[in-house]
Design an enzyme around this catalytic site. Structure first.
Site, mmCIF file in Angstrom:
data_model
loop_
_atom_site.group_PDB
_atom_site.id
_atom_site.type_symbol
_atom_site.label_atom_id
_atom_site.label_comp_id
_atom_site.label_asym_id
_atom_site.label_seq_id
_atom_site.Cartn_x
_atom_site.Cartn_y
_atom_site.Cartn_z
ATOM 1 N N ASP A 30 0.846 -1.191 0.000
ATOM 2 C CA ASP A 30 0.000 0.000 0.000
ATOM 3 C C ASP A 30 0.885 1.245 0.000
ATOM 4 O O ASP A 30 1.895 1.317 0.705
ATOM 5 C CB ASP A 30 -0.915 -0.008 1.233
ATOM 6 C CG ASP A 30 -2.044 0.999 1.128
ATOM 7 O OD1 ASP A 30 -3.205 0.570 1.022
ATOM 8 O OD2 ASP A 30 -1.756 2.219 1.156
ATOM 9 N N ILE A 31 0.507 2.237 -0.766
ATOM 10 C CA ILE A 31 1.302 3.460 -0.909
ATOM 11 C C ILE A 31 1.234 4.324 0.361
ATOM 12 O O ILE A 31 2.109 5.157 0.598
ATOM 13 C CB ILE A 31 0.821 4.251 -2.153
ATOM 14 C CG1 ILE A 31 1.927 5.111 -2.712
ATOM 15 C CG2 ILE A 31 -0.427 5.049 -1.865
ATOM 16 C CD1 ILE A 31 1.622 5.679 -4.101
ATOM 17 N N ASN A 87 -12.683 -3.002 2.710
ATOM 18 C CA ASN A 87 -13.575 -1.844 2.768
ATOM 19 C C ASN A 87 -14.505 -1.902 1.557
ATOM 20 O O ASN A 87 -14.049 -2.130 0.432
ATOM 21 C CB ASN A 87 -12.762 -0.548 2.754
ATOM 22 C CG ASN A 87 -11.904 -0.408 3.999
ATOM 23 O OD1 ASN A 87 -12.275 -0.850 5.083
ATOM 24 N ND2 ASN A 87 -10.731 0.192 3.841
ATOM 25 N N GLY A 93 -15.740 3.004 3.596
ATOM 26 C CA GLY A 93 -14.450 3.675 3.454
ATOM 27 C C GLY A 93 -13.660 3.256 2.230
ATOM 28 O O GLY A 93 -12.455 3.518 2.142
ATOM 29 N N HIS A 100 -10.196 -4.957 -3.305
ATOM 30 C CA HIS A 100 -8.859 -5.182 -2.747
ATOM 31 C C HIS A 100 -8.959 -5.613 -1.300
ATOM 32 O O HIS A 100 -9.838 -5.152 -0.568
ATOM 33 C CB HIS A 100 -7.970 -3.939 -2.890
ATOM 34 C CG HIS A 100 -8.589 -2.675 -2.397
ATOM 35 N ND1 HIS A 100 -9.557 -1.994 -3.101
ATOM 36 C CD2 HIS A 100 -8.405 -1.966 -1.262
ATOM 37 C CE1 HIS A 100 -9.932 -0.917 -2.432
ATOM 38 N NE2 HIS A 100 -9.251 -0.880 -1.291
ATOM 39 N N HIS A 102 -7.000 -5.726 2.172
ATOM 40 C CA HIS A 102 -5.864 -5.203 2.941
ATOM 41 C C HIS A 102 -5.327 -6.308 3.860
ATOM 42 O O HIS A 102 -6.112 -6.973 4.547
ATOM 43 C CB HIS A 102 -6.297 -4.048 3.847
ATOM 44 C CG HIS A 102 -6.764 -2.819 3.141
ATOM 45 N ND1 HIS A 102 -5.977 -1.700 2.997
ATOM 46 C CD2 HIS A 102 -7.952 -2.516 2.562
ATOM 47 C CE1 HIS A 102 -6.673 -0.754 2.358
ATOM 48 N NE2 HIS A 102 -7.868 -1.222 2.086
HETATM 49 P P1 DGP Z 1 -9.548 1.640 0.480
HETATM 50 O O1 DGP Z 1 -9.699 2.815 1.383
HETATM 51 O O2 DGP Z 1 -9.934 0.346 1.164
HETATM 52 O O3 DGP Z 1 -10.205 1.825 -0.864
HETATM 53 O O4 DGP Z 1 -7.979 1.518 0.243
HETATM 54 C C1 DGP Z 1 -7.329 1.959 -0.900
HETATM 55 C C2 DGP Z 1 -5.865 1.868 -0.600
HETATM 56 O O5 DGP Z 1 -5.171 1.953 -1.812
HETATM 57 C C3 DGP Z 1 -5.327 2.974 0.303
HETATM 58 O O6 DGP Z 1 -4.836 2.391 1.520
HETATM 59 C C4 DGP Z 1 -4.190 3.601 -0.478
HETATM 60 C C5 DGP Z 1 -3.950 2.599 -1.583
HETATM 61 N N1 DGP Z 1 -3.554 3.188 -2.857
HETATM 62 C C6 DGP Z 1 -4.236 4.141 -3.559
HETATM 63 N N2 DGP Z 1 -3.587 4.438 -4.692
HETATM 64 C C7 DGP Z 1 -2.482 3.637 -4.718
HETATM 65 C C8 DGP Z 1 -1.422 3.482 -5.648
HETATM 66 O O7 DGP Z 1 -1.353 4.121 -6.703
HETATM 67 N N3 DGP Z 1 -0.468 2.587 -5.335
HETATM 68 C C9 DGP Z 1 -0.509 1.839 -4.177
HETATM 69 N N4 DGP Z 1 0.491 0.975 -3.966
HETATM 70 N N5 DGP Z 1 -1.494 1.950 -3.289
HETATM 71 C C10 DGP Z 1 -2.466 2.857 -3.549
#
Ligand code: DGP
Length: 115
Positions: A30-31, A87, A93, A100, A102
């Site tokens: 996760d970024i 989520n 959220g 996805h 987590h």
């Molecule tokens: P959610 O809130 O459950 O939709 O989580 C989305 C997650 O995705 C959040 O923790 C940040 C991650 N995320 C968003 N954009 C990117 C990206 O471009 N690269 C990566 N590695 N993670 C990302």
């Protein structure tokens, strides 16, 4: 889905730090990590959310769970414990409209359902 950020990560158009992949799914860091281990497991196929998963996708759902388990083992948190979160929708959220999972671990997480 051309505008889907995770579809673009799956396609390799946006770089990501992959930790696991197979023909059905990929897992990448996760970024914005909320814990020392924070990996997202996503199906290669665009599925909008858990709510959009169909009964015929039961095998895919199982694969996503098994991959979450494998990520935890690989990241060294299988014994210490970890949290698996999906989520779903606005109140859940969900900010990225591609299913996805987590996988969070590496520290003591709070006692309720969030990281
Ligand atoms: P959610 O809130 O459950 O939709 O989580 C989305 C997650 O995705 C959040 O923790 C940040 C991650 N995320 C968003 N954009 C990117 C990206 O471009 N690269 C990566 N590695 N993670 C990302």
């Amino acid at each position: 889905m051309p505008d889907c950020i995770f579809c673009r990560i799956v396609a390799g158009e946006i770089p990501s730090n992959r930790v696991l992949e197979d023909e059905h799914l990929i897992a990448f860091r996760d970024i914005q990590p909320a814990a020392p281990v924070h990996v997202l497991v996503v199906p290669r196929r665009h599925v909008e959310s858990l709510a959009a998963l169909e009964d015929g996708d039961a095998e895919l759902a199982g694969r996503l769970m098994a991959a979450a388990r494998d990520v935890a083992r690989q990241e060294g948190v299988a014994e210490s414990g970890y949290r698996v979160v999906i989520n779903t929708g606005a109140h859940g959220g969900q900010t990225v409209g591609h299913l996805h999972v987590h996988v969070l671990g590496g520290r003591q997480l709070s006692g309720h359902g969030t990281a």
